[in-house]
Each structure stands twice: as structure tokens, then as C-alpha cells.
Write a protein that holds these residues in place. Structure first.
Motif, PDB file in Angstrom:
ATOM      1  N   PRO A  40      20.768  36.010  31.769  1.00 10.77           N
ATOM      2  CA  PRO A  40      20.670  36.505  33.150  1.00 10.77           C
ATOM      3  C   PRO A  40      21.589  37.702  33.381  1.00 10.77           C
ATOM      4  CG  PRO A  40      21.935  34.479  33.073  1.00 10.77           C
ATOM      5  CD  PRO A  40      21.404  34.702  31.688  1.00 10.77           C
ATOM      6  N   VAL A  41      21.187  38.574  34.289  1.00  6.18           N
ATOM      7  CA  VAL A  41      21.970  39.753  34.662  1.00  6.18           C
ATOM      8  C   VAL A  41      22.779  39.406  35.903  1.00  6.18           C
ATOM      9  CG1 VAL A  41      21.826  42.148  35.431  1.00  6.18           C
ATOM     10  CG2 VAL A  41      20.238  41.304  33.700  1.00  6.18           C
ATOM     11  N   MET A  42      24.080  39.716  35.883  1.00  8.33           N
ATOM     12  CA  MET A  42      24.937  39.450  37.041  1.00  8.33           C
ATOM     13  C   MET A  42      24.526  40.327  38.216  1.00  8.33           C
ATOM     14  SD  MET A  42      28.845  39.207  35.620  1.00  8.33           S
ATOM     15  CE  MET A  42      28.795  40.428  34.311  1.00  8.33           C
ATOM     16  N   SER A  43      24.744  39.827  39.410  1.00  7.85           N
ATOM     17  CA  SER A  43      24.538  40.655  40.598  1.00  7.85           C
ATOM     18  C   SER A  43      25.620  41.734  40.604  1.00  7.85           C
ATOM     19  CB  SER A  43      24.666  39.808  41.864  1.00  7.85           C
ATOM     20  OG  SER A  43      26.014  39.381  42.031  1.00  7.85           O
ATOM     21  N   TYR A  44      25.424  42.770  41.430  1.00  7.29           N
ATOM     22  CA  TYR A  44      26.421  43.838  41.494  1.00  7.29           C
ATOM     23  C   TYR A  44      27.780  43.285  41.902  1.00  7.29           C
ATOM     24  CZ  TYR A  44      28.967  48.022  42.686  1.00  7.29           C
ATOM     25  OH  TYR A  44      29.928  48.994  42.735  1.00  7.29           O
ATOM     26  N   GLU A  45      27.799  42.369  42.867  1.00  4.62           N
ATOM     27  CA  GLU A  45      29.058  41.801  43.342  1.00  4.62           C
ATOM     28  C   GLU A  45      29.772  41.039  42.227  1.00  4.62           C
ATOM     29  OE1 GLU A  45      26.140  41.494  44.959  1.00  4.62           O
ATOM     30  OE2 GLU A  45      26.551  42.870  46.619  1.00  4.62           O
ATOM     31  N   MET A  46      29.030  40.222  41.472  1.00  5.32           N
ATOM     32  CA  MET A  46      29.627  39.468  40.372  1.00  5.32           C
ATOM     33  C   MET A  46      30.133  40.420  39.282  1.00  5.32           C
ATOM     34  SD  MET A  46      26.981  36.268  40.054  1.00  5.32           S
ATOM     35  CE  MET A  46      27.718  35.684  38.548  1.00  5.32           C
ATOM     36  N   PHE A  47      29.344  41.437  38.968  1.00 10.87           N
ATOM     37  CA  PHE A  47      29.726  42.415  37.954  1.00 10.87           C
ATOM     38  C   PHE A  47      31.006  43.140  38.369  1.00 10.87           C
ATOM     39  CE2 PHE A  47      29.557  46.899  36.619  1.00 10.87           C
ATOM     40  CZ  PHE A  47      29.583  46.749  35.246  1.00 10.87           C
ATOM     41  N   PHE A  48      31.075  43.593  39.616  1.00 10.40           N
ATOM     42  CA  PHE A  48      32.238  44.314  40.106  1.00 10.40           C
ATOM     43  C   PHE A  48      33.484  43.435  40.050  1.00 10.40           C
ATOM     44  CE2 PHE A  48      35.054  46.152  43.280  1.00 10.40           C
ATOM     45  CZ  PHE A  48      35.028  47.478  42.928  1.00 10.40           C
ATOM     46  N   ARG A  49      33.357  42.184  40.476  1.00 11.69           N
ATOM     47  CA  ARG A  49      34.492  41.253  40.456  1.00 11.69           C
ATOM     48  C   ARG A  49      34.964  41.005  39.019  1.00 11.69           C
ATOM     49  NH1 ARG A  49      36.384  37.483  44.366  1.00 11.69           N
ATOM     50  NH2 ARG A  49      35.492  39.183  45.544  1.00 11.69           N
ATOM     51  N   GLU A  50      34.034  40.820  38.103  1.00 12.56           N
ATOM     52  CA  GLU A  50      34.377  40.579  36.700  1.00 12.56           C
ATOM     53  C   GLU A  50      35.108  41.777  36.107  1.00 12.56           C
ATOM     54  OE1 GLU A  50      34.156  40.615  32.453  1.00 12.56           O
ATOM     55  OE2 GLU A  50      32.912  41.936  33.673  1.00 12.56           O
ATOM     56  N   ARG A  51      34.643  42.994  36.417  1.00 12.22           N
ATOM     57  CA  ARG A  51      35.295  44.205  35.922  1.00 12.22           C
ATOM     58  C   ARG A  51      36.693  44.375  36.514  1.00 12.22           C
ATOM     59  NH1 ARG A  51      35.145  45.688  31.773  1.00 12.22           N
ATOM     60  NH2 ARG A  51      34.792  43.527  31.552  1.00 12.22           N
ATOM     61  N   GLN A  52      36.841  44.042  37.806  1.00 14.62           N
ATOM     62  CA  GLN A  52      38.166  44.116  38.430  1.00 14.62           C
ATOM     63  C   GLN A  52      39.123  43.130  37.777  1.00 14.62           C
ATOM     64  OE1 GLN A  52      37.544  43.575  42.684  1.00 14.62           O
ATOM     65  NE2 GLN A  52      38.349  45.632  42.980  1.00 14.62           N
ATOM     66  N   ASP A  53      38.655  41.911  37.562  1.00 14.12           N
ATOM     67  CA  ASP A  53      39.496  40.901  36.924  1.00 14.12           C
ATOM     68  C   ASP A  53      39.884  41.323  35.516  1.00 14.12           C
ATOM     69  OD1 ASP A  53      39.342  39.376  39.202  1.00 14.12           O
ATOM     70  OD2 ASP A  53      37.896  37.939  38.388  1.00 14.12           O
ATOM     71  N   ALA A  54      38.942  41.913  34.775  1.00 21.79           N
ATOM     72  CA  ALA A  54      39.228  42.359  33.416  1.00 21.79           C
ATOM     73  C   ALA A  54      40.247  43.495  33.410  1.00 21.79           C
ATOM     74  CB  ALA A  54      37.938  42.799  32.730  1.00 21.79           C
ATOM     75  N   ARG A  55      40.146  44.379  34.384  1.00 20.75           N
ATOM     76  CA  ARG A  55      41.037  45.536  34.409  1.00 20.75           C
ATOM     77  C   ARG A  55      42.422  45.197  34.931  1.00 20.75           C
ATOM     78  NH1 ARG A  55      40.124  51.675  36.267  1.00 20.75           N
ATOM     79  NH2 ARG A  55      42.278  52.285  36.063  1.00 20.75           N
ATOM     80  N   TYR A  56      42.477  44.378  35.984  1.00 22.66           N
ATOM     81  CA  TYR A  56      43.756  44.132  36.647  1.00 22.66           C
ATOM     82  C   TYR A  56      44.337  42.754  36.361  1.00 22.66           C
ATOM     83  CZ  TYR A  56      42.497  48.350  39.131  1.00 22.66           C
ATOM     84  OH  TYR A  56      42.138  49.624  39.432  1.00 22.66           O
ATOM     85  N   GLY A  57      43.726  41.996  35.455  1.00 18.93           N
ATOM     86  CA  GLY A  57      44.282  40.707  35.067  1.00 18.93           C
ATOM     87  C   GLY A  57      44.170  39.644  36.146  1.00 18.93           C
ATOM     88  N   GLY A  58      43.012  39.513  36.731  1.00 18.31           N
ATOM     89  CA  GLY A  58      42.789  38.515  37.776  1.00 18.31           C
ATOM     90  C   GLY A  58      42.853  37.107  37.237  1.00 18.31           C
ATOM     91  N   LYS A  59      42.907  36.148  38.158  1.00 20.70           N
ATOM     92  CA  LYS A  59      42.910  34.716  37.839  1.00 20.70           C
ATOM     93  C   LYS A  59      44.079  34.342  36.936  1.00 20.70           C
ATOM     94  CE  LYS A  59      38.016  34.280  38.529  1.00 20.70           C
ATOM     95  NZ  LYS A  59      36.733  33.939  38.048  1.00 20.70           N
ATOM     96  N   GLY A  60      45.277  34.510  37.436  1.00 23.01           N
ATOM     97  CA  GLY A  60      46.452  34.072  36.691  1.00 23.01           C
ATOM     98  C   GLY A  60      46.994  35.082  35.697  1.00 23.01           C
ATOM     99  N   GLY A  61      46.445  36.272  35.698  1.00 26.42           N
ATOM    100  CA  GLY A  61      46.930  37.300  34.776  1.00 26.42           C
ATOM    101  C   GLY A  61      48.236  37.882  35.258  1.00 26.42           C
ATOM    102  N   PRO A  62      48.738  38.876  34.559  1.00 24.99           N
ATOM    103  CA  PRO A  62      50.021  39.482  34.950  1.00 24.99           C
ATOM    104  C   PRO A  62      49.946  40.124  36.333  1.00 24.99           C
ATOM    105  CG  PRO A  62      48.943  40.774  33.230  1.00 24.99           C
ATOM    106  CD  PRO A  62      48.136  39.527  33.410  1.00 24.99           C
ATOM    107  N   LYS A  63      51.012  40.019  37.060  1.00 25.21           N
ATOM    108  CA  LYS A  63      51.067  40.599  38.405  1.00 25.21           C
ATOM    109  C   LYS A  63      52.158  41.676  38.430  1.00 25.21           C
ATOM    110  CE  LYS A  63      49.232  36.652  40.576  1.00 25.21           C
ATOM    111  NZ  LYS A  63      48.018  36.636  41.102  1.00 25.21           N
ATOM    112  N   CYS A  64      51.924  42.695  39.223  1.00 23.44           N
ATOM    113  CA  CYS A  64      52.892  43.790  39.258  1.00 23.44           C
ATOM    114  C   CYS A  64      53.999  43.546  40.277  1.00 23.44           C
ATOM    115  CB  CYS A  64      52.191  45.117  39.552  1.00 23.44           C
ATOM    116  SG  CYS A  64      51.477  45.206  41.191  1.00 23.44           S
ATOM    117  N   CYS A  65      53.776  42.694  41.267  1.00 22.62           N
ATOM    118  CA  CYS A  65      54.774  42.518  42.317  1.00 22.62           C
ATOM    119  C   CYS A  65      55.154  41.068  42.501  1.00 22.62           C
ATOM    120  CB  CYS A  65      54.262  43.056  43.639  1.00 22.62           C
ATOM    121  SG  CYS A  65      53.761  44.780  43.538  1.00 22.62           S
TER     122      CYS A  65
END
Length: 65
Positions: A40-65
């Protein structure tokens, strides 16, 4: 000539989006349809969220502040 200009514009736009970190949903959909037609192909919203998480370390990843 216009076909070449159209391709150039597409590639320049894609390069600009990648430089600023904006995901390219159209290329993702095209890739999925060509190489993974059974998945299945992700919706645009799911794709955007996944890319943000991958780039900025979402869901328990490193935090800057």
C-alpha cells in the motif's frame, strides 16, 4: 525543446525541495507503484509525518532542547 525544459524544471524543483528538507511525495508514489505494486502507498499526511520523524528523530529520538 519544451520537453527538455520541462524535465529540467522538474529536476531543479526536486533538487530545491531536497535541499530544504521537503519530502517529494510524487516521487515516492511513482517509486511504490513501479517497484512495490503489492504494497500500500501511504497517504500524503502519513508520508510527511514519517519523513519528519526520520529527519528529526521523532518518537523518542534525540531532542535538541
Amino acid at each position: 525543446m519544451f520537453n527538455d525544459l520541462s524535465k529540467l524544471g522538474k529536476y531543479l524543483g526536486q533538487a530545491a525541495r531536497l535541499m530544504v528538507g521537503m519530502p517529494d511525495y510524487d516521487n515516492y508514489v511513482e517509486h511504490m507503484q513501479k517497484t512495490h505494486p503489492d504494497k500500500p502507498v501511504m497517504s500524503y499526511e502519513m508520508f510527511f509525518r514519517e519523513r519528519q520523524d526520520a529527519r528529526y528523530g521523532g518518537k523518542g529520538g534525540p531532542k535538541c532542547c
